[in-house]
Design a protein around this motif. Sequence first.
Motif, mmCIF file in Angstrom:
data_model
loop_
_atom_site.group_PDB
_atom_site.id
_atom_site.type_symbol
_atom_site.label_atom_id
_atom_site.label_comp_id
_atom_site.label_asym_id
_atom_site.label_seq_id
_atom_site.Cartn_x
_atom_site.Cartn_y
_atom_site.Cartn_z
ATOM 1 N N ILE A 137 -10.351 -1.692 1.091
ATOM 2 C CA ILE A 137 -9.916 -0.379 0.617
ATOM 3 C C ILE A 137 -9.417 0.473 1.773
ATOM 4 N N GLY A 138 -10.146 0.427 2.886
ATOM 5 C CA GLY A 138 -9.732 1.199 4.051
ATOM 6 C C GLY A 138 -8.374 0.772 4.568
ATOM 7 N N LEU A 139 -8.120 -0.537 4.572
ATOM 8 C CA LEU A 139 -6.817 -1.016 5.031
ATOM 9 C C LEU A 139 -5.708 -0.556 4.095
ATOM 10 N N ARG A 140 -5.945 -0.599 2.794
ATOM 11 C CA ARG A 140 -4.928 -0.168 1.839
ATOM 12 C C ARG A 140 -4.606 1.310 2.002
ATOM 13 N N VAL A 141 -5.643 2.115 2.217
ATOM 14 C CA VAL A 141 -5.406 3.546 2.444
ATOM 15 C C VAL A 141 -4.632 3.753 3.744
ATOM 16 N N PHE A 142 -5.016 3.017 4.769
ATOM 17 C CA PHE A 142 -4.333 3.138 6.063
ATOM 18 C C PHE A 142 -2.866 2.741 5.945
#
Length: 234
Positions: free
Chosen positions: A51-56
């Motif tokens: 999820i963090g990578l997608r937001v980034f």
Amino acid sequence: MGSILFFLSVLAIIATWWLSRQGLASKPWLEQGDAGVLPELSPQPVDPATIGLRVFLAVVGSFFALFISAYTMRMQLPDWRTLPLPPILWLNTTMLVLSSIALHGAKVAVQRGERTELKVSLIAAGISALAFLSGQLVAWQQLTSEGYGLTANPANDFFYVLTGAHGLHLLGGLVALARTTEKAWRVPTTERLRLPVELCATYWHFLLLLWLLLLSIWVGWAGELIDLCRQLLA
């Protein structure tokens, strides 16, 4: 504005494809089954790192979209002088493509549990990425030696800023790739490597797509594609 619309369209297509993979377009009320019995749900929790990578990536995509929008608007002014692209950029592009392909191979290898192929793919991805960054530095040196410095023309400024920002993001990805490669020699099983390898592959594919978009804008392919789409829709 045509290039920014093209870029946002590409992001929208990718987002639609991802949502379809998550099953959000399914219609459970139309699924056949016993009356009055709710279908069993099998939730698949998404790892916080994913999820963090997608937001980034969404933030990075918005960042470059703003720069591309400013680029397309600034180039309309009379003081704009088109910057000649160094031929080495095509070699650099090939290196980045090979790096992305190698990480895809690493993703397949970790899913199959093949440690040797995984290690080779991770090393190949890192070497190709370093070759890309080295080639970018060579391209900068060639441009400055030919008189296309950073402040000589607005087109030069945008080229250095965009390629520099892209290179910094790739350099950050190399840190994560180096840690993943180190784990490939230390971790006894490949199961613990599945997530970091998949995250690295996703990040590399995104940077490759972003670089191809930037290159298409500098070469003029993006504008030609937009004109072609307008003619087809007219």
